[in-house]
Design an enzyme around this catalytic site. Sequence first.
Site, mmCIF file in Angstrom:
data_model
loop_
_atom_site.group_PDB
_atom_site.id
_atom_site.type_symbol
_atom_site.label_atom_id
_atom_site.label_comp_id
_atom_site.label_asym_id
_atom_site.label_seq_id
_atom_site.Cartn_x
_atom_site.Cartn_y
_atom_site.Cartn_z
ATOM 1 N N ASP A 132 0.756 41.319 42.484
ATOM 2 C CA ASP A 132 1.667 42.095 43.341
ATOM 3 C C ASP A 132 3.123 42.008 42.920
ATOM 4 O O ASP A 132 4.009 42.241 43.725
ATOM 5 C CB ASP A 132 1.501 41.665 44.805
ATOM 6 C CG ASP A 132 2.306 40.432 45.143
ATOM 7 O OD1 ASP A 132 2.474 39.566 44.260
ATOM 8 O OD2 ASP A 132 2.786 40.344 46.287
ATOM 9 N N GLU A 133 3.379 41.643 41.655
ATOM 10 C CA GLU A 133 4.791 41.585 41.265
ATOM 11 C C GLU A 133 5.026 41.837 39.786
ATOM 12 O O GLU A 133 4.132 41.627 38.956
ATOM 13 C CB GLU A 133 5.395 40.248 41.681
ATOM 14 C CG GLU A 133 4.698 39.056 41.083
ATOM 15 C CD GLU A 133 5.248 37.763 41.668
ATOM 16 O OE1 GLU A 133 4.822 37.394 42.783
ATOM 17 O OE2 GLU A 133 6.100 37.147 41.023
HETATM 18 N N1 DCP Z 1 -2.114 34.717 47.677
HETATM 19 C C1 DCP Z 1 -3.163 33.846 47.925
HETATM 20 N N2 DCP Z 1 -2.925 32.519 48.215
HETATM 21 C C2 DCP Z 1 -1.639 32.057 48.242
HETATM 22 C C3 DCP Z 1 -0.565 32.920 47.976
HETATM 23 C C4 DCP Z 1 -0.842 34.254 47.694
HETATM 24 O O1 DCP Z 1 -4.332 34.274 47.891
HETATM 25 N N3 DCP Z 1 -1.403 30.757 48.528
HETATM 26 C C5 DCP Z 1 -2.404 36.144 47.400
HETATM 27 C C6 DCP Z 1 -2.361 36.949 48.664
HETATM 28 C C7 DCP Z 1 -1.062 37.693 48.635
HETATM 29 C C8 DCP Z 1 -0.818 37.854 47.152
HETATM 30 O O2 DCP Z 1 -1.432 36.735 46.511
HETATM 31 O O3 DCP Z 1 -1.111 38.923 49.326
HETATM 32 C C9 DCP Z 1 0.660 37.900 46.796
HETATM 33 O O4 DCP Z 1 1.278 36.685 47.141
HETATM 34 P P1 DCP Z 1 2.752 36.583 47.713
HETATM 35 O O5 DCP Z 1 3.171 35.182 47.606
HETATM 36 O O6 DCP Z 1 3.613 37.615 47.066
HETATM 37 O O7 DCP Z 1 2.591 36.869 49.279
HETATM 38 P P2 DCP Z 1 2.402 38.211 50.085
HETATM 39 O O8 DCP Z 1 2.481 39.421 49.226
HETATM 40 O O9 DCP Z 1 1.137 38.109 50.871
HETATM 41 O O10 DCP Z 1 3.590 38.154 51.112
HETATM 42 P P3 DCP Z 1 5.146 38.441 50.906
HETATM 43 O O11 DCP Z 1 5.448 39.603 51.805
HETATM 44 O O12 DCP Z 1 5.829 37.206 51.346
HETATM 45 O O13 DCP Z 1 5.374 38.743 49.460
HETATM 46 CA CA CA Z 2 4.211 39.712 47.780
HETATM 47 CA CA CA Z 3 4.161 37.822 44.792
#
Ligand code: DCP
Ligand code: CA
Ligand code: CA
Length: 359
Positions: free
Chosen positions: A104-105
């Site tokens: 996602d990045e």
């Molecule tokens: N992920 C996971 N376990 C973790 C961290 C992340 O499975 N400990 C997965 C789920 C997230 C994705 O990776 O959706 C991307 O991680 P991010 O840290 O970017 O978190 P999010 O996209 O969920 O939230 P944010 O809005 O803070 O970016």
């Molecule tokens: Ca994210």
């Molecule tokens: Ca991320």
Amino acid sequence: MHADLDYFYAQCEENLDTTIRGKPVIVCVYSGRTEESGVVSTCNYKARNFGVKAGLPIVRAKKIMEGTDAVFLPVNRQLYEKVSDRIMEILRKYADNFEKTGIDEAYLDVSESVDENFNEAKSIALQIKKEIVQSEQITCSIGIGPNKLIAKIASDENKPDGITAVPPQEVDAFMSKLSVGRIPGVGKKVEEKLSQLHVQSVKELSALNANILVETFGRSLGSYLYKAARGEDDEPVKDKDRPIQISRIATLKNNTANVTDILPLLAELAHSVNAKLIEENLACKTIGIIAITENLKIQGKSKTIDTPTSDESTIVQCSRELLEQFLQTTPNTAIRRIGVKLSGLSTKSGQMNLSQFLS
Ligand code: DCP
Ligand code: CA
Ligand code: CA
């Protein structure tokens, strides 16, 4: 720029089943041991307000959410990968150099497209966000900085759905208000060691001398921390799987929609990319132009020819035709910056591979 999709897995789930929008959505990795064993993968911001977060045991999350309309779902990695692939293609279009660093990045080097102008970068970031919402209904947060480190930290500054631009003259002020935990790579362990040195903030970190940092953390991490505290980073955006291309972009003296005003610069750029092509002993099959219009939209047009060429007049002629077509299809739109891009590259002996080009 660093672009990071907001609560990614949970946002994908909200789009798959729109009836769960507005409820706390918690995506879980079930370990399969017992029905409830496993941890939270991520959750939407509604659930975060209750204190649920990634890594929390599902049992604990269920307890916290008891009596609410929270939705618990298992991870559906295939779905997220498909959405991710499509979004990466959108992001890639806007970058001179592109580096995906996770599902996602990604980092986008836009230095050349925006001529190092942060306002232009901001307007591109807005355009990117708009396109991703329109085609995938996914919001993201974008950080813009003079290097990858600042961009990454900035993308986390105004989440969700944020844009944070930190131009060079604001780096010091931006960094000094952060806690050390905001530096990528600084986790619990490093934070603890730093706290033993009475360092909690980046400002305090920047007061430590390099020797102490190297003694405590070793040469590699120590010097990273020393530089990071000052907002310094010189890692390039590494384009690992980009289709190989040669391009150059330049700014016109005045914004114009008049082909004769643009041609001299276009020919100069075509000459320059062709010279590079010849220098590398390559030929190209696809010739393209890049136009950045006065409203800062980036648009491209390209043409693929039958036989690879490195002939300057062909490339100049082709760019000219593309420009004329572009101006015809988008009349009354003045162009601010113009570029020429050669792709579909091959060596004179045939199809080249990446390692050949890089060695
Ligand atoms: N992920 C996971 N376990 C973790 C961290 C992340 O499975 N400990 C997965 C789920 C997230 C994705 O990776 O959706 C991307 O991680 P991010 O840290 O970017 O978190 P999010 O996209 O969920 O939230 P944010 O809005 O803070 O970016
Ligand atoms: Ca994210
Ligand atoms: Ca991320």
